[in-house]
Design a protein around this motif. Structure first.
Motif, PDB file in Angstrom:
ATOM      1  N   GLY A   1       0.794  -1.214   0.000  1.00 29.05           N
ATOM      2  CA  GLY A   1       0.000   0.000   0.000  1.00 29.05           C
ATOM      3  C   GLY A   1       0.827   1.266   0.000  1.00 29.05           C
ATOM      4  N   GLN A   2       1.615   1.439  -1.050  1.00 24.83           N
ATOM      5  CA  GLN A   2       2.414   2.651  -1.217  1.00 24.83           C
ATOM      6  C   GLN A   2       1.801   3.461  -2.346  1.00 24.83           C
ATOM      7  N   PRO A   3       0.978   4.467  -2.000  1.00 27.58           N
ATOM      8  CA  PRO A   3       0.295   5.230  -3.057  1.00 27.58           C
ATOM      9  C   PRO A   3       1.279   6.023  -3.914  1.00 27.58           C
ATOM     10  N   ASP A   4       0.896   6.256  -5.179  1.00 26.61           N
ATOM     11  CA  ASP A   4       1.706   7.121  -6.046  1.00 26.61           C
ATOM     12  C   ASP A   4       1.143   8.543  -6.094  1.00 26.61           C
ATOM     13  N   ILE A   5       0.085   8.799  -5.310  1.00 21.22           N
ATOM     14  CA  ILE A   5      -0.475  10.146  -5.230  1.00 21.22           C
ATOM     15  C   ILE A   5       0.521  11.052  -4.507  1.00 21.22           C
ATOM     16  N   GLU A   6       0.664  12.266  -5.003  1.00 25.24           N
ATOM     17  CA  GLU A   6       1.645  13.189  -4.443  1.00 25.24           C
ATOM     18  C   GLU A   6       1.323  13.530  -2.989  1.00 25.24           C
ATOM     19  N   THR A   7       2.361  13.480  -2.136  1.00 25.51           N
ATOM     20  CA  THR A   7       2.211  13.971  -0.772  1.00 25.51           C
ATOM     21  C   THR A   7       1.849  15.457  -0.826  1.00 25.51           C
ATOM     22  N   PRO A   8       0.877  15.920  -0.046  1.00 22.74           N
ATOM     23  CA  PRO A   8       0.480  17.328  -0.126  1.00 22.74           C
ATOM     24  C   PRO A   8       1.678  18.270   0.000  1.00 22.74           C
ATOM     25  N   PRO A   9       1.863  19.179  -0.948  1.00 25.43           N
ATOM     26  CA  PRO A   9       3.003  20.105  -0.894  1.00 25.43           C
ATOM     27  C   PRO A   9       3.079  20.890   0.417  1.00 25.43           C
TER      28      PRO A   9
ATOM     29  N   ASN B   1      -7.912  -3.733   5.840  1.00 24.76           N
ATOM     30  CA  ASN B   1      -6.760  -4.183   5.064  1.00 24.76           C
ATOM     31  C   ASN B   1      -6.571  -5.638   5.459  1.00 24.76           C
ATOM     32  N   PRO B   2      -6.776  -6.591   4.533  1.00 26.60           N
ATOM     33  CA  PRO B   2      -6.604  -6.497   3.085  1.00 26.60           C
ATOM     34  C   PRO B   2      -7.887  -6.460   2.240  1.00 26.60           C
ATOM     35  N   THR B   3      -9.070  -6.567   2.848  1.00 23.31           N
ATOM     36  CA  THR B   3     -10.262  -6.843   2.041  1.00 23.31           C
ATOM     37  C   THR B   3     -10.959  -5.591   1.525  1.00 23.31           C
ATOM     38  N   GLY B   4     -10.738  -4.435   2.161  1.00 30.66           N
ATOM     39  CA  GLY B   4     -11.469  -3.234   1.794  1.00 30.66           C
ATOM     40  C   GLY B   4     -12.872  -3.173   2.352  1.00 30.66           C
TER      41      GLY B   4
ATOM     42  N   GLY C   1     -13.930   0.286   0.810  1.00 31.11           N
ATOM     43  CA  GLY C   1     -13.012   1.288   1.309  1.00 31.11           C
ATOM     44  C   GLY C   1     -11.571   0.839   1.193  1.00 31.11           C
ATOM     45  N   ALA C   2     -10.669   1.648   1.779  1.00 25.44           N
ATOM     46  CA  ALA C   2      -9.218   1.435   1.689  1.00 25.44           C
ATOM     47  C   ALA C   2      -8.807   1.422   0.218  1.00 25.44           C
ATOM     48  N   PHE C   3      -7.689   0.751  -0.121  1.00 23.15           N
ATOM     49  CA  PHE C   3      -7.341   0.627  -1.544  1.00 23.15           C
ATOM     50  C   PHE C   3      -6.739  -0.739  -1.847  1.00 23.15           C
ATOM     51  N   TYR C   4      -7.478  -1.771  -1.392  1.00 29.30           N
ATOM     52  CA  TYR C   4      -7.060  -3.158  -1.616  1.00 29.30           C
ATOM     53  C   TYR C   4      -8.232  -3.998  -2.125  1.00 29.30           C
ATOM     54  N   VAL C   5      -7.876  -5.049  -2.845  1.00 31.26           N
ATOM     55  CA  VAL C   5      -8.825  -6.071  -3.275  1.00 31.26           C
ATOM     56  C   VAL C   5      -8.216  -7.422  -2.948  1.00 31.26           C
ATOM     57  N   VAL C   6      -9.013  -8.307  -2.382  1.00 32.47           N
ATOM     58  CA  VAL C   6      -8.609  -9.710  -2.256  1.00 32.47           C
ATOM     59  C   VAL C   6      -9.334 -10.480  -3.347  1.00 32.47           C
ATOM     60  N   ALA C   7      -8.551 -11.190  -4.159  1.00 34.06           N
ATOM     61  CA  ALA C   7      -9.121 -11.925  -5.287  1.00 34.06           C
ATOM     62  C   ALA C   7      -8.779 -13.403  -5.190  1.00 34.06           C
ATOM     63  N   ARG C   8      -9.719 -14.241  -5.607  1.00 34.19           N
ATOM     64  CA  ARG C   8      -9.474 -15.682  -5.702  1.00 34.19           C
ATOM     65  C   ARG C   8      -9.034 -15.983  -7.128  1.00 34.19           C
ATOM     66  N   LEU C   9      -7.898 -16.684  -7.255  1.00 39.50           N
ATOM     67  CA  LEU C   9      -7.321 -16.974  -8.564  1.00 39.50           C
ATOM     68  C   LEU C   9      -7.408 -18.465  -8.884  1.00 39.50           C
ATOM     69  N   PRO C  10      -7.471 -18.803 -10.163  1.00 44.71           N
ATOM     70  CA  PRO C  10      -7.500 -20.214 -10.563  1.00 44.71           C
ATOM     71  C   PRO C  10      -6.088 -20.795 -10.644  1.00 44.71           C
ATOM     72  N   VAL C  11      -5.402 -20.864  -9.493  1.00 44.60           N
ATOM     73  CA  VAL C  11      -4.019 -21.336  -9.464  1.00 44.60           C
ATOM     74  C   VAL C  11      -3.874 -22.409  -8.391  1.00 44.60           C
TER      75      VAL C  11
END
Length: 411
Positions: free
Chosen positions: A39-47, A174-177, A318-328
């Motif tokens: 969870g390291q956003p690329d949005i700019e830290t407020p100046p 975190n992690p489900t949102g 909410g938050a900025f995560y998704v938990v997904a089930r994969l076919p693996v």
């Protein structure tokens, strides 16, 4: 022969950093790695936060008070009051990140061998904090099929023992949102009151609720002595490196106890507290912009994931995560394979294997956590890499309809 501690041997590797060596090796080979693992956003830290440090007239960078500077605690209390919480400066202990707030809470609320009940999947570092403080996590499992909603309170009642001292939640999760509703929080409050438990509420993502208004555990009536708010500026203001958090409680005995741990490390970062003061003065429009951006990223990620054959995920609130089930066959093997053996246009993607977010053995082995912290263009490319990787992965599990097509092709 010298040996490290048993505690050190038991300490888990971070579920979102454990594959970093493989990502580093991929980068050394010239592969571009898209990081959806952390969870390291690329949005700019407020100046304004950066300017608060750059323009500070400081001749000697002194220790701050162990509880945090008076000016920052006053401004932070005003921020909480605007959010509908009855917080005064003396309720606040400033910490070195939300991580230290969690650590202080566990050290102050629980004895060695005590138990804290946590809905799983949960923030992977909780396991590490529990080991460091010799506390036992007792999981209550929420399921993807139910959207990771709070399990029935009867499931919590079943696991309460004389060693149970607290319930810990992360809201938004975190992690489900998943965002816990007021009704769910009131049910947990009542449970804590019945059994005389602390209610620890990690609210790092409070500002990022997309489909409903946020309700804090600190707004619950009748539980003032039980509720402990754990907070941080890291995600709220895209300032993870500031390492600035807070432990907030009206329980005076608990606050005095946590302060002793704070005195052990002397003080929280002084320059970061200047940044924190500036953050509390940002206009509401700052969050309107960031929420709109994260909402667009969430919608893109969910739509792309659900369009991939065999993949399923709930819509996070909410938050900025998704938990997904994969076919693996195994999500950790798959995530490592993406970094070691796969590229698409000389690019690949880094994910967090799901098992590291569970305490129950065997759960999460076909799940991953993805963080939608990249801009829409990069996020779209990263998800294409994932889609291509799933199609090429040797350990892919095929749905019945896919198996029929493959058998027909072979025939």
């Amino acid at each position: 022969m010298l040996e490290v501690s048993q505690r050190g041997r038991a300490m888990p590797v971070s579920p979102y950093r454990k594959l970093t060596p493989f990502a580093d090796e991929a980068k050394q080979r010239g592969v571009h790695v898209y990081h959806l693992n952390i969870g390291q956003p690329d949005i700019e830290t407020p100046p304004a936060m950066m300017a608060a440090v750059q323009q500070a007239d400081i001749r000697v960078l002194e220790y701050s008070p162990s509880a945090g500077s008076v000016s920052y605690r006053q401004k932070l209390a005003a921020y909480y009051q605007r959010a509908g919480m009855n917080v005064v400066p003396d309720d606040i202990l400033v910490t070195s990140g939300g991580s230290e707030a969690i650590f202080f809470a566990m050290m102050s609320c629980l004895n060695p061998g005590d138990e804290v009940i946590v809905p799983e999947p949960f923030y992977g570092a909780y396991t590490a904090f529990a080991i460091a403080t010799t506390v036992n996590i007792v999981p209550v499992t929420s399921t993807m099929d139910e959207g990771f909603a709070l399990p029935a309170i009867s499931e919590f009642e079943k696991v309460i023992t004389p060693r149970t001292k607290a319930i810990l939640i992360c809201n938004p999760n975190n992690p489900t949102g998943y965002v816990y509703s007021r009704t769910e929080l009131e049910q947990m409050r009542d449970l804590c009151l019945r059994h005389n438990l602390y209610f620890l509420s990690d609210e790092a993502y409070r500002e990022f609720c997309y489909d409903s208004e946020y309700f804090s555990a600190f707004q619950l009536e009748g539980a003032e002595e039980h509720v402990v708010l754990l907070d941080t500026v890291s995600k709220r203001y895209s300032a993870c490196g500031a390492r600035l958090g807070a432990l907030v409680t009206k329980n005076k005995q608990l606050q005095a106890t946590a302060l002793k741990f704070a005195q052990m490390r002397v003080s929280a970062p002084g320059l970061s507290q200047l940044m924190g003061e500036a953050a509390t003065e940002l206009p509401d429009s700052y969050f309107e912009h960031t929420k709109a951006e994260y909402t667009a990223r969430r919608d893109l990620m969910v739509s792309r994931l659900r369009a991939m054959p065999g993949v399923y995920c709930p819509v996070p609130g909410g938050a900025f995560y998704v938990v997904a089930r994969l076919p693996v066959d195994d999500s950790e093997k798959f995530c490592q394979w993406l970094l070691e053996a796969f590229t698409y246009d000389n690019q690949t993607v880094m994910l967090s294997p799901g098992a590291g977010f569970y305490a129950t053995p065997g759960l999460g082995n076909d799940e991953v956590r993805l963080a939608y912290v990249l801009n829409l263009d990069d996020l779209n490319v990263a998800l294409t890499c994932l889609e291509k990787g799933l199609a090429a992965y040797p350990g892919r599990k095929h749905a019945p309809e896919e198996t029929a097509v493959l058998q027909e092709a072979k025939a």
